[in-house]
Design an enzyme around this catalytic site. Structure first.
Site, mmCIF file in Angstrom:
data_model
loop_
_atom_site.group_PDB
_atom_site.id
_atom_site.type_symbol
_atom_site.label_atom_id
_atom_site.label_comp_id
_atom_site.label_asym_id
_atom_site.label_seq_id
_atom_site.Cartn_x
_atom_site.Cartn_y
_atom_site.Cartn_z
ATOM 1 N N SER A 1 41.995 38.396 27.683
ATOM 2 C CA SER A 1 42.613 40.249 28.464
ATOM 3 C C SER A 1 43.741 40.985 28.689
ATOM 4 O O SER A 1 44.623 40.220 27.891
ATOM 5 C CB SER A 1 43.060 39.038 29.968
ATOM 6 O OG SER A 1 42.185 38.452 31.064
ATOM 7 N N THR B 1 42.938 40.746 33.562
ATOM 8 C CA THR B 1 42.978 42.215 33.760
ATOM 9 C C THR B 1 42.896 42.213 34.969
ATOM 10 O O THR B 1 43.526 42.838 35.826
ATOM 11 C CB THR B 1 42.431 43.283 33.406
ATOM 12 O OG1 THR B 1 42.859 42.745 31.416
ATOM 13 C CG2 THR B 1 43.078 44.827 33.007
ATOM 14 N N ALA B 2 41.821 42.170 35.897
ATOM 15 C CA ALA B 2 40.999 42.432 37.316
ATOM 16 C C ALA B 2 42.206 42.309 38.424
ATOM 17 O O ALA B 2 42.897 42.311 38.896
ATOM 18 C CB ALA B 2 40.058 41.378 37.479
ATOM 19 N N HIS C 1 32.363 42.099 35.270
ATOM 20 C CA HIS C 1 31.265 42.310 34.347
ATOM 21 C C HIS C 1 29.857 42.689 35.170
ATOM 22 O O HIS C 1 29.704 43.369 36.125
ATOM 23 C CB HIS C 1 30.971 41.325 33.370
ATOM 24 C CG HIS C 1 32.094 40.975 32.471
ATOM 25 N ND1 HIS C 1 32.718 41.579 31.666
ATOM 26 C CD2 HIS C 1 32.835 40.085 32.092
ATOM 27 C CE1 HIS C 1 33.368 41.833 31.370
ATOM 28 N NE2 HIS C 1 33.208 40.560 31.242
#
Length: 276
Positions: A56, A106-107, A147
């Site tokens: 990430s 990152t989410a 995703h």
């Protein structure tokens, strides 16, 4: 000697790395590949476990002592951000328990930036495949997904409370940096590695059918049309080269996260200097 490579089993990664994994890139060394979700590779990279590794972007502040950021091969773009999903018409996260796919993804970093003034009550790290069923069943009040969940969440009767990609793009004007490819310092020449990865991307674009069997074998029972939409969204011009907009996006993410006290202070120029 073979280089160790760790990527996810997601269609964008297997599509991009098909040629490299199968020894089809001239001049590239053989690779020994491990498939793992990004929350696992984020942690493994801290131990220097792999020579080339998908992580990430949010994990970079902990990894740049040992790795170079490659300017290609990762996941960065527009209209492809994480979603916060809820059920039963819930429209806010007051007092909520939120399931997330990893604490250095990152989410989750984007979620923390977005929710800074209205944080939920609890966060639980949950295997990605359990998040949407868990929200639908009421085990969690909300779930943070990425995703292919962008295409499948309505099947679970869920609603998108916020698209964090849209929020990021409207706030910064920049694409959203999700997954990065790193090369281990002192082991892999980053310039050479970038050429191997770019060559693998070019081969996949030139002959996508050649990747099909490999991609579907690792797609975790994903329907072929979802696989195609996944690849079309996450494998884009930024996959071949981050370019100025991509590097600016990385800079903005690292700077905002550090300013908010969510990650260690990191010089973004350190991450991108050799690519600039």
């Amino acid at each position: 000697m073979a280089l160790s490579l760790a990527i996810s089993p997601c269609p964008n990664d297997t599509f991009v790395f098909h040629a490299l994994v199968h020894g089809l890139v001239p001049g590239a060394p053989p690779v020994e590949v491990t498939y793992a979700d990004v929350d696992i590779t984020n942690t493994a990279a801290e131990r220097g476990a792999y020579d080339l590794v998908k992580v990430s972007y949010a994990a970079l502040p902990w990894l740049l002592d040992d790795y170079h950021l490659l300017p290609c091969g990762g996941a960065l773009g527009r209209g492809c951000g994480p979603l916060v999903l809820t059920a039963n018409g819930r429209t806010d996260l007051t007092g909520a328990t939120v399931a997330v796919p990893g604490d250095r993804t990152t989410a989750y970093l984007l979620f923390r930036l977005w929710s800074a003034e209205r944080p939920p009550a609890r966060i639980e790290v949950v295997p990605f495949h359990e998040i949407m069923p868990g929200v639908a069943a009421g085990r969690y009040d909300a779930g943070l997904v990425i995703h292919e969940a962008r295409f499948t969440y309505p099947r679970f009767g869920l609603t998108a409370l916020v698209d964090l990609g849209e929020w990021w793009e409207s706030d910064t004007g920049l694409p959203i940096p999700l997954g990065a490819i790193l090369a281990r310092r002192g082991v892999v020449d980053p310039t050479a590695a970038a050429e191997w990865v770019r060559a693998s991307v070019r081969q996949a674009w030139a002959n996508p059918e050649a990747t099909r069997e490999y991609v579907l074998a690792h797609a975790q029972e994903m329907e072929p049309d979802v696989v195609d939409r996944h690849i079309a969204l996450y494998v884009n011009d930024f996959t071949a080269d981050l370019g100025q907009d991509g590097l600016a996006a990385v800079d903005a993410l690292l700077r905002r996260a550090a300013d908010a006290g969510l990650t260690p202070q990191t010089s973004s120029s350190r991450a991108t200097a050799w690519t600039s």
